[in-house]
Design an enzyme around this catalytic site. Structure first.
Site, short mmCIF file in Angstrom:
data_model
loop_
_atom_site.label_atom_id
_atom_site.label_comp_id
_atom_site.label_asym_id
_atom_site.label_seq_id
_atom_site.Cartn_x
_atom_site.Cartn_y
_atom_site.Cartn_z
CG ASP A 18 49.56 82.26 52.41
OD1 ASP A 18 48.69 82.70 51.42
OD2 ASP A 18 50.76 81.43 52.31
N GLY A 19 46.65 81.66 51.66
CA GLY A 19 45.42 81.05 51.94
C GLY A 19 44.12 81.31 51.36
CG HIS A 35 42.77 86.14 45.82
ND1 HIS A 35 42.87 85.46 46.81
CD2 HIS A 35 42.63 84.84 44.61
CE1 HIS A 35 44.51 85.11 46.01
NE2 HIS A 35 44.44 84.71 44.56
CB SER A 63 53.86 89.31 47.11
OG SER A 63 54.40 88.88 46.54
CG LEU A 129 43.74 100.39 62.67
CD1 LEU A 129 44.71 99.87 63.15
CD2 LEU A 129 42.22 99.33 62.57
NE ARG A 186 53.02 82.42 55.04
CZ ARG A 186 53.19 82.77 53.80
NH1 ARG A 186 54.94 83.79 53.62
NH2 ARG A 186 53.50 82.97 51.92
CD GLU A 205 57.95 87.82 70.92
OE1 GLU A 205 57.32 86.22 70.47
OE2 GLU A 205 59.20 88.54 71.42
C1 IPE Z 1 52.61 86.82 50.76
O1 IPE Z 1 51.94 85.22 49.89
C2 IPE Z 1 52.12 87.55 49.92
C3 IPE Z 1 50.84 87.88 50.13
C4 IPE Z 1 50.37 87.27 51.21
C5 IPE Z 1 49.87 88.58 49.61
P1 IPE Z 1 52.62 83.83 48.39
O2 IPE Z 1 51.17 83.28 48.55
O3 IPE Z 1 52.63 85.31 47.61
O4 IPE Z 1 53.90 83.80 49.43
P2 IPE Z 1 54.73 81.93 48.91
O5 IPE Z 1 54.67 82.48 47.81
O6 IPE Z 1 53.74 80.94 49.67
O7 IPE Z 1 55.60 82.50 49.65
C1 IPE Z 2 46.83 84.90 50.08
O1 IPE Z 2 46.57 83.47 49.39
C2 IPE Z 2 46.45 86.21 49.01
C3 IPE Z 2 47.35 86.43 48.13
C4 IPE Z 2 49.03 85.96 47.59
C5 IPE Z 2 47.55 87.71 47.06
P1 IPE Z 2 46.72 82.95 47.82
O2 IPE Z 2 46.92 83.26 46.45
O3 IPE Z 2 48.92 82.47 47.93
O4 IPE Z 2 46.37 81.39 49.05
P2 IPE Z 2 47.57 80.24 48.51
O5 IPE Z 2 48.88 80.19 49.49
O6 IPE Z 2 47.24 79.56 47.24
O7 IPE Z 2 46.18 79.28 49.61
MG MG Z 3 49.88 81.91 49.19
#
Ligand code: IPE
Ligand code: IPE
Ligand code: MG
Length: 243
Positions: A18-19, A35, A63, A129, A186, A205
């Protein structure tokens, strides 16, 4: 490599990547650029896991709720998924990586469905792996699907409901071939699971790190593994020191 003998390694690490969007925004770039940078982090972490001799790595890539994002962003993510397999499958094969994709196959484009099948087939005999991508994956949907399948079997007289145990239930999940994750990481400082491996993470964990996914790499991955190695897991029992 800095880490720890193989015995200290978790058997299965799962990562909520995420991020990416915030990483891009900090640079005044479109979310898609985040991305793209995220794919490089995937490459780094997969190589590290393979070098370390980790057995199972599962990455949350898309997701079942991510379809709610703007069409252009969803399109970019689909494009990157395609491009990743086109560019990286050879290296994964050379490393003996076995690829699996878990999630619904019903909503993804037909060419992606074919690509998934091809990647799984090409790597099926590999013994390195186990790399699993959760793609169009939702934990509640997975559990509901398993329940539906068992209910149908019971209705048709193929299954005695009294024989349903957690172990039997788990055989109906996408992850039936994998051990449960020992460590779920995460990135990006969010403290939630967002519907990821809900059943499977019962005793995982959890590690929440502030690093945004595109900045996560081999070093941060190894740091998370080292942190894991220092934890005491009790699974509801008392620790050896007390017993
Ligand atoms: C979770 O991240 C899904 C993936 C990392 C693929 P999101 O960015 O979609 O989750 P929320 O919406 O912040 O909970
Ligand atoms: C995770 O990063 C990638 C996916 C969910 C596909 P995000 O796109 O959710 O990035 P933020 O949370 O907006 O920073
Ligand atoms: Mg996100």
């Amino acid at each position: 490599m800095a880490l720890a003998p193989k015995t200290d390694l978790p058997r299965h690490v799962a990562i909520i990547m995420d991020g990416n969007g915030r990483w891009a925004r900090k640079r005044f770039l479109p979310r898609e650029a985040g991305h793209v940078a995220g794919v490089n982090a995937v490459r780094d972490v997969v190589r590290a896991a393979s070098d370390l001799g980790l057995q199972n790595l599962t990455l949350f890539a898309f997701s079942s709720e991510n379809w709610k994002r703007p069409k252009t962003e969803v399109g970019a993510l689909m494009g990157l998924f395609r491009a990743y397999f086109r560019s990286d499958l050879d290296e994964l094969e050379q490393r003996g990586v076995r690829v699996r994709i878990i999630g619904s196959r019903e909503r993804v484009a037909t060419d992606i469905g074919r690509m998934i099948e091809d990647a799984e087939k090409r790597t099926v005999a590999n013994t390195g792996l186990n790399l699993t991508f959760a793609f169009d994956y939702g934990g509640q949907e997975e559990i509901a699907n398993a329940a539906r399948e068992l209910a149908r079997a019971a209705k048709e007289g193929r299954l005695d409901p009294e024989t349903i145990t957690p172990e039997l239930f788990a055989t109906r999940l996408f992850t039936s071939a994998l051990p449960e994750p020992d460590l779920v990481i995460r990135t990006s400082g969010e403290y939630r699971l967002s519907n990821f491996l809900l059943w499977q993470s019962a005793y995982a964990e959890l590690a929440f790190v502030d690093t945004l996914w595109p900045d996560f790499g081999r070093e941060q991955f190894i740091a998370s593994l080292e942190n894991f190695a220092r934890r005491e897991r009790r699974f509801g029992a008392v620790s050896d020191a007390v017993a």
